[in-house]
Design an enzyme around this catalytic site. Sequence first.
Site, PDB file in Angstrom:
ATOM      1  N   LYS A 113       0.598  -1.664   0.161  1.00 29.66           N
ATOM      2  CA  LYS A 113       0.112   0.002  -0.349  1.00 29.66           C
ATOM      3  C   LYS A 113       0.755   1.272  -0.460  1.00 29.66           C
ATOM      4  O   LYS A 113       0.973   2.007  -1.005  1.00 29.66           O
ATOM      5  CB  LYS A 113      -1.067  -0.197   1.259  1.00 29.66           C
ATOM      6  CG  LYS A 113      -2.158  -1.087   1.200  1.00 29.66           C
ATOM      7  CD  LYS A 113      -2.281  -1.113   2.698  1.00 29.66           C
ATOM      8  CE  LYS A 113      -3.581  -2.359   2.180  1.00 29.66           C
ATOM      9  NZ  LYS A 113      -4.546  -2.857   2.741  1.00 29.66           N
TER      10      LYS A 113
ATOM     11  N   GLN B 107      -4.724  -1.729   9.744  1.00 35.70           N
ATOM     12  CA  GLN B 107      -4.767  -2.872   8.688  1.00 35.70           C
ATOM     13  C   GLN B 107      -5.251  -4.291  10.085  1.00 35.70           C
ATOM     14  O   GLN B 107      -4.780  -3.818  10.724  1.00 35.70           O
ATOM     15  CB  GLN B 107      -3.291  -3.052   8.554  1.00 35.70           C
ATOM     16  CG  GLN B 107      -2.651  -4.731   8.575  1.00 35.70           C
ATOM     17  CD  GLN B 107      -3.382  -4.183   6.903  1.00 35.70           C
ATOM     18  OE1 GLN B 107      -3.005  -3.211   5.752  1.00 35.70           O
ATOM     19  NE2 GLN B 107      -3.904  -5.826   6.180  1.00 35.70           N
TER      20      GLN B 107
ATOM     21  N   ASP C 285     -11.356   2.446   3.726  1.00 39.44           N
ATOM     22  CA  ASP C 285     -11.432   1.081   3.660  1.00 39.44           C
ATOM     23  C   ASP C 285     -12.529   1.115   3.370  1.00 39.44           C
ATOM     24  O   ASP C 285     -13.358  -0.263   3.573  1.00 39.44           O
ATOM     25  CB  ASP C 285     -11.171   0.635   5.031  1.00 39.44           C
ATOM     26  CG  ASP C 285      -9.771  -0.928   4.632  1.00 39.44           C
ATOM     27  OD1 ASP C 285      -9.690  -0.937   3.778  1.00 39.44           O
ATOM     28  OD2 ASP C 285      -9.043  -1.177   5.470  1.00 39.44           O
TER      29      ASP C 285
END
Length: 282
Positions: free
Chosen positions: A53, A97, A120
Amino acid sequence: MTDSAPTLMRGQEVAAALEAELRKGFDTLGFAPGLAVVRVGDDPASEIYVNHKIRACERLGFYSEAHHLPASSTQSEVQQKLEALNADSRIHGILLQLPLPQHLDEKPLLSVIDPAKDVDGFHPINGGRLLAGQPHLLPCTPAGIMEILRYYDVQLEGLRAVVIGRSNIVGKPMALLLLQANASVSVLHSRTPDLSAYTREADLIVVAVGKQKVLTAEMVKPGVVVVDVGMNRLEGRKVTGDVDFDSVAPRCRLITPVPGGVGPMTIAMLLKNTLLAAQSYT
Ligand code: NAP
């Protein structure tokens, strides 16, 4: 059988096209969108995903920060880190994460992230917006699948679509996005007694289960479009999907391979969400 070999829907190609679009959007923004990724603990797969990422941000010229907290971090320490990032004006997107170490409760932490920075798309407010037909920041994997279907010109209106799996991050939002595109959608799960009764009638099947060979040749009709979200680790570093690719592919009009199908789109959509969040910030 279909008359010709199936077309492989290659996420890498779609992601490259999307990145080119994002560069244009970035050029007109006038400042660098900023992404912060928070990782807690030492899960080796998470470390690899975070590195991917950050590298993707660097490729596009986005500003990025990787925050690594020790596995022993408390719920309130992680919460404080997220709150600090909420208040940081250089950061437009925040990603926690997953998975977290077992002693941490993921749902309240995801809800700490400012919904405007929730790249997200896991915050209940963004989930609610999707449900209400007013989507803003969408979960990256199902949104990436929609981009793949658009790129390969799959007309969704009127299709019989089946989604196998009902997780909050893939199955449920996938079903909502297909519904919004006017497909007729069935959502199957571990308590569905006979998957075949649904899949044999389907024009489009999205499989997001996390088990090999959930979908086999006798479960699909010829000419079907299949999207395989599954990522199952085999011996060594090999990865396989949820679909029995060798038997199912010859019956398909279009199918995503694993690896190289859905996976590459997830990071591209994260960058798209970060740009969207930065654009909304101005
Ligand atoms: P998850 O939270 O474990 O959900 C799995 C879903 O599959 C659940 O809804 C479960 O039903 C259902 N299920 C389990 N066994 C089943 C069976 N035999 N028949 C029908 N349904 C069954 O998983 P997830 O997070 O959605 O991820 C699914 C897969 O996609 C995993 O392999 C994951 O690694 C992969 N993934 C890939 C990407 C990518 O970028 N390529 C991104 C995210 C996820 P119940 O609800 O009844 O338990």
